[in-house]
Motif scaffolding. Sequence first.
Motif, PDB file in Angstrom:
ATOM      1  N   THR A 169       0.830  -1.473   0.554  1.00  9.87           N
ATOM      2  CA  THR A 169      -0.383   0.390  -0.432  1.00  9.87           C
ATOM      3  C   THR A 169       1.176   0.978  -0.602  1.00  9.87           C
ATOM      4  N   PRO A 229      -4.244   1.770  -2.349  1.00 11.71           N
ATOM      5  CA  PRO A 229      -4.321   0.441  -1.548  1.00 11.71           C
ATOM      6  C   PRO A 229      -3.821  -0.698  -2.227  1.00 11.71           C
ATOM      7  N   VAL A 230      -2.719  -1.192  -1.843  1.00 11.85           N
ATOM      8  CA  VAL A 230      -2.139  -2.718  -2.524  1.00 11.85           C
ATOM      9  C   VAL A 230      -2.529  -3.153  -3.419  1.00 11.85           C
TER      10      VAL A 230
END
Length: 203
Positions: free
Chosen positions: A96, A133-134
């Motif tokens: 992230t 976000p990842v």
Amino acid sequence: MKGVHFLVAFLFLALASSFASASDPSPLQDFCVALNDTKNAGLNMPGNTSNQLGSKVTPVNVEQVAGLNTLGISLARIDFAPYGGLNPPHTHPRATEILVVLEGTLYVGFVTSNPDNRLITKVLYPGDVFVFPVGLIHFQFNIGNTNAIAFAGLSSQNPGVITIANAVFGSNPPINPDVLAKAFQLDKNVVKYLQSKFWWDNN
């Protein structure tokens, strides 16, 4: 009877170990002593934005600072040229990212996963923060008439980066043009043109 107790204890331990291995492992050491060589690890110098994208990412991950080994963090400085400097759509498969703008005005965003593929965007000014976000495709674009600078923290010592256009059109060896023509609903000659452009950029 002892055999039954042994079997129950064995099954209990096997079940407990399966739960224990379901999370990230803890580091095996408190820290890793780094080499005393920081010539490539500073973020005080602006990156050269004289390129096609008008941006430069200067990473500080475990490759530059061995002391980050096992700590699960890294940094990057992103410099943007005025009037359209772009950190193009890309993804970090292992991290992230949290971004803070130091100078300039950035239009940033990410796209959620299938089936929604929803675009989430925001215009950021100095001091503003945004989280990517990842694994999700994201970008940053300088919409101001001055240079822009941002710093990013990433939740991995080695977050990895996949630049979408480079990966799709610049893979080595190239992806079959028929595959890309169908996937992107493009004429095959357009795909070949894009592949030639990106292939030479990447190789």
